[in-house]
Design a protein around this motif. Sequence first.
Motif, mmCIF file in Angstrom:
data_model
loop_
_atom_site.group_PDB
_atom_site.id
_atom_site.type_symbol
_atom_site.label_atom_id
_atom_site.label_comp_id
_atom_site.label_asym_id
_atom_site.label_seq_id
_atom_site.Cartn_x
_atom_site.Cartn_y
_atom_site.Cartn_z
ATOM 1 N N LYS A 1 47.812 63.574 36.591
ATOM 2 C CA LYS A 1 48.400 62.469 35.829
ATOM 3 C C LYS A 1 49.561 61.868 36.619
ATOM 4 O O LYS A 1 50.503 62.567 36.984
ATOM 5 N N ILE A 2 49.438 60.578 36.899
ATOM 6 C CA ILE A 2 50.521 59.839 37.558
ATOM 7 C C ILE A 2 50.799 58.615 36.685
ATOM 8 O O ILE A 2 50.066 57.620 36.768
ATOM 9 N N PRO A 3 51.775 58.672 35.812
ATOM 10 C CA PRO A 3 51.984 57.570 34.861
ATOM 11 C C PRO A 3 52.249 56.233 35.563
ATOM 12 O O PRO A 3 53.078 56.149 36.481
ATOM 13 N N ALA A 4 51.491 55.217 35.171
ATOM 14 C CA ALA A 4 51.737 53.842 35.636
ATOM 15 C C ALA A 4 52.040 53.005 34.400
ATOM 16 O O ALA A 4 51.279 53.032 33.433
ATOM 17 N N GLU A 5 53.153 52.301 34.433
ATOM 18 C CA GLU A 5 53.521 51.454 33.300
ATOM 19 C C GLU A 5 52.969 50.050 33.504
ATOM 20 O O GLU A 5 53.233 49.406 34.524
ATOM 21 N N LEU A 6 52.184 49.592 32.549
ATOM 22 C CA LEU A 6 51.580 48.261 32.605
ATOM 23 C C LEU A 6 52.204 47.441 31.486
ATOM 24 O O LEU A 6 51.991 47.716 30.302
ATOM 25 N N GLU A 7 52.989 46.433 31.873
ATOM 26 C CA GLU A 7 53.746 45.677 30.869
ATOM 27 C C GLU A 7 53.302 44.219 30.838
ATOM 28 O O GLU A 7 53.134 43.571 31.870
ATOM 29 N N ILE A 8 53.094 43.696 29.639
ATOM 30 C CA ILE A 8 52.831 42.270 29.418
ATOM 31 C C ILE A 8 53.136 41.968 27.956
ATOM 32 O O ILE A 8 52.960 42.834 27.085
ATOM 33 N N HIS A 9 53.593 40.775 27.678
ATOM 34 C CA HIS A 9 53.933 40.334 26.320
ATOM 35 C C HIS A 9 54.947 41.275 25.658
ATOM 36 O O HIS A 9 54.927 41.472 24.439
ATOM 37 N N GLY A 10 55.808 41.889 26.473
ATOM 38 C CA GLY A 10 56.811 42.791 25.910
ATOM 39 C C GLY A 10 56.242 44.130 25.473
ATOM 40 O O GLY A 10 56.933 44.944 24.853
ATOM 41 N N ASP A 11 54.979 44.395 25.796
ATOM 42 C CA ASP A 11 54.319 45.641 25.407
ATOM 43 C C ASP A 11 54.074 46.481 26.656
ATOM 44 O O ASP A 11 53.658 45.954 27.693
ATOM 45 N N ILE A 12 54.354 47.769 26.557
ATOM 46 C CA ILE A 12 54.139 48.659 27.699
ATOM 47 C C ILE A 12 53.023 49.647 27.370
ATOM 48 O O ILE A 12 53.073 50.353 26.363
ATOM 49 N N ARG A 13 51.982 49.668 28.224
ATOM 50 C CA ARG A 13 50.942 50.690 28.143
ATOM 51 C C ARG A 13 51.133 51.646 29.312
ATOM 52 O O ARG A 13 51.392 51.204 30.432
ATOM 53 N N ASP B 1 49.350 54.204 31.710
ATOM 54 C CA ASP B 1 48.020 54.603 32.194
ATOM 55 C C ASP B 1 48.208 55.744 33.190
ATOM 56 O O ASP B 1 48.651 55.533 34.319
ATOM 57 N N ASN B 2 47.877 56.969 32.756
ATOM 58 C CA ASN B 2 48.087 58.148 33.610
ATOM 59 C C ASN B 2 47.076 58.267 34.743
ATOM 60 O O ASN B 2 47.266 59.070 35.656
ATOM 61 N N TYR B 3 45.994 57.463 34.659
ATOM 62 C CA TYR B 3 44.920 57.612 35.646
ATOM 63 C C TYR B 3 44.660 56.319 36.411
ATOM 64 O O TYR B 3 43.607 56.149 37.019
ATOM 65 N N TYR B 4 45.645 55.462 36.428
ATOM 66 C CA TYR B 4 45.522 54.183 37.118
ATOM 67 C C TYR B 4 45.245 54.390 38.618
ATOM 68 O O TYR B 4 44.601 53.569 39.265
ATOM 69 N N TRP B 5 45.721 55.522 39.130
ATOM 70 C CA TRP B 5 45.577 55.818 40.568
ATOM 71 C C TRP B 5 44.121 55.931 41.011
ATOM 72 O O TRP B 5 43.826 55.854 42.210
ATOM 73 N N MET B 6 43.204 56.094 40.061
ATOM 74 C CA MET B 6 41.788 56.220 40.444
ATOM 75 C C MET B 6 41.188 54.905 40.948
ATOM 76 O O MET B 6 40.063 54.877 41.421
ATOM 77 N N ASN B 7 41.920 53.831 40.833
ATOM 78 C CA ASN B 7 41.466 52.502 41.248
ATOM 79 C C ASN B 7 41.592 52.343 42.763
ATOM 80 O O ASN B 7 42.257 51.446 43.259
ATOM 81 N N ASP B 8 40.950 53.239 43.508
ATOM 82 C CA ASP B 8 40.973 53.151 44.971
ATOM 83 C C ASP B 8 39.835 53.999 45.521
ATOM 84 O O ASP B 8 39.979 55.216 45.676
ATOM 85 N N ARG B 9 38.725 53.350 45.824
ATOM 86 C CA ARG B 9 37.561 54.126 46.258
ATOM 87 C C ARG B 9 37.716 54.673 47.669
ATOM 88 O O ARG B 9 36.899 55.466 48.129
ATOM 89 N N GLU B 10 38.782 54.274 48.381
ATOM 90 C CA GLU B 10 39.037 54.825 49.715
ATOM 91 C C GLU B 10 39.913 56.075 49.667
ATOM 92 O O GLU B 10 40.099 56.753 50.678
ATOM 93 N N ASP B 11 40.468 56.404 48.504
ATOM 94 C CA ASP B 11 41.389 57.527 48.365
ATOM 95 C C ASP B 11 40.586 58.835 48.336
ATOM 96 O O ASP B 11 39.757 59.038 47.452
ATOM 97 N N PRO B 12 40.838 59.747 49.289
ATOM 98 C CA PRO B 12 40.083 61.014 49.314
ATOM 99 C C PRO B 12 40.224 61.807 48.010
ATOM 100 O O PRO B 12 39.294 62.522 47.610
ATOM 101 N N GLU B 13 41.377 61.686 47.337
ATOM 102 C CA GLU B 13 41.568 62.412 46.082
ATOM 103 C C GLU B 13 40.645 61.874 44.988
ATOM 104 O O GLU B 13 40.144 62.633 44.145
ATOM 105 N N VAL B 14 40.401 60.562 45.006
ATOM 106 C CA VAL B 14 39.472 59.969 44.037
ATOM 107 C C VAL B 14 38.063 60.494 44.278
ATOM 108 O O VAL B 14 37.369 60.922 43.343
#
Length: 686
Positions: free
Chosen positions: A12-24, A26-39
């Motif tokens: 889990k690597i928390p990523a804060e995604l903010e828009i319209h004053g709302d924060i989500r 995403d603990n798994y945002y890091w998976m968005n990289d098909r070149e990452d050996p960890e993915v």
Amino acid sequence: MNKAVQPPKARKIPAELEIHGDIRVDNYYWMNDREDPEVIAYLNAENDYCDKQTEHTKDFQKDLFDEMKGRIKEDDQSVPYRLNHYWYITRFEKGGDYPIFSRKKETLQAPEEVMFDVNLMAEGYDYYRLGGLNVSPDNKMVAFGTDTVSRRKYTIRIKNLETGELYPENIENTTGGSTWANDNKTLYYTKKDDQTLRSFQIYKHILGTNPVEDELVFQEDDETFNTYVYKSKSKKYIVIGSHSTLTTEYRVLEADNPEGNFHVIQPRIRGLEYSISHFEDDFYILTNRDGAYNFKLMKTPVTKTGKENWIDVIVHRPDVLLEDIDIFKDYLVVGERKNGLNEIRIIRWDKSDDYFIPFDNETYTAYTSINPDFDTDVLRYTYNSMTTPTSVVDFNMVTKQKTVLKEQEVLGGHFDKNNYTSERIWATANDGTQVPISLVYKKGIKKDGTNPLLQYAYGSYGSTIDPYFSTVRLSLLDRGFIYAIAHIRGGEYLGRNWYEDGKLFTKLNTFTDFIDVSKHLIAKNYTSEENLFGMGGSAGGLLMGAVVNMAPHLYKGVIAAVPFVDVVTTMLDDSIPLTTGEYDEWGNPNDKDYYEYMLQYSPYDNVIAQDYPNMLVTTGLHDSQVQYWEPAKWVAKLRELKTNDNLLLLRTNMDTGHGGASGRFEALKEVAEEYAFLFDLAGIKE
């Protein structure tokens, strides 16, 4: 289930995604990289876990594969169709995973000319798809596209059909399709944006020149539109289309004049949809103009194409969806849908005849097939039902006699369509709407709540899942499963309004319809919560994700294939393929109202600590439609939060994309794995 085998635990690597004053977060945002050996390591770990949890079904999977393959005629071929003095045939040979494309000159007794043996071309590739075959007007050359990655990025090549030689030019990053001008040397094709894969440019290539020098003839600058190019059935016009969810625009150029300029039929107006067919001195226009939400047919002179010149041919009818037309010298053929059922209407141009081809039940599919010839009285159409294999039929529009050219053979010696029954029933949705369901099952089944039932649906883009025959599905039916297609809102089964009531700010209807169908099937004793299974793919995978969040207790197990589950994050990222073109389907979350509505159902954002059904989730590493990280993140979050020990499996095909395996029989291995998952949960061992 092997409880001794521990599932992978994603970091889990928390990523804060903010828009319209709302924060989500995403603990798994890091998976968005098909070149990452960890993915890649995580995906492989999930595959390993899936293998271990299904190890005891491997023999059953092989038996299922052999059974399903055994029903398919290996040395099969298509019904030949005639085009420009040649008969074209697609055939398969025993042991071959790919088609052979061939033709015969003038008569079917002529020697066969093999254009492509894809079995030979695919050697050495994990994935191979050939498409977009397009023969030049003089019959001497064929342009074709190949994709060896499954990202739907095709390279166009040109082959000399007289000598067999390949021309040197490679035209890369295309849709694979192309069309020849009438000079036999000018080829039009569509290029894709390298990152978003949006089809956005039409180029003109001159045979024998370097593709680097190709002329750009049209660029679609609106990121919500795609563009494409084709030739009219009359062979008179090259047509460039621009298409978004709600709006279309066409421009044409006489195919005899490739040096000329394209002329716009009717400039785009948001919300105006139209398509064009050329016949004699007119363009025939299928359109939703003037509030014709179920579409009507109009026509306009080829010399005056603006909408102010359009006149009605078939007026709008609120109870009939006008789906398509096919034009012949003496006849207009119209594909319509009434009360969910396909109808084929035949109209003589001279008005001396106007009738429908008769069909006889409520769970069939019928549509016009390949009809490239103007000057004929014979219409080719395809028919099947949930109990009847597919037939290709030639229908004489004068005598009204039909000739069945081919009925799909079901090998293995066990199939008899009289052993199965199908029906259409209706469930009442939570708002009172009646939702149709097409069902098929083996005769003699008792409706006592004990039957395993697989409920399938899609429910997006106005795409209708018609009731159709499947040889593969027999493996379910013969083991006592009932199969149900839920015709939920978001498709166009009951007309255009059925689609409008399942998109944008009414999207929740799609999910609640599916749930209400499930409740109805249980209430009517077709099945029970302990025996009900759900399945959907792509946008139907979104459906599965929403449904298991909203009503997990209703299902014993769920299969979510290549599921679109991270809706909000994906629709906020306009660098991802398909995003910008889909704002009119889901909404644009940069708008606060859409953002808040989408957050109500986005599966990934709504995973909570609760019990979830047994689940099999599938994806492909190279998927261009739904990126692999959506299902991967979803499974990781489900693992973190779900409160029971039901099975949760993620299967990533590391070689393919959205459509799965490319080989004819390789795809059956994926189905065998899915069916074995269902059978195992249903206690069916063989």
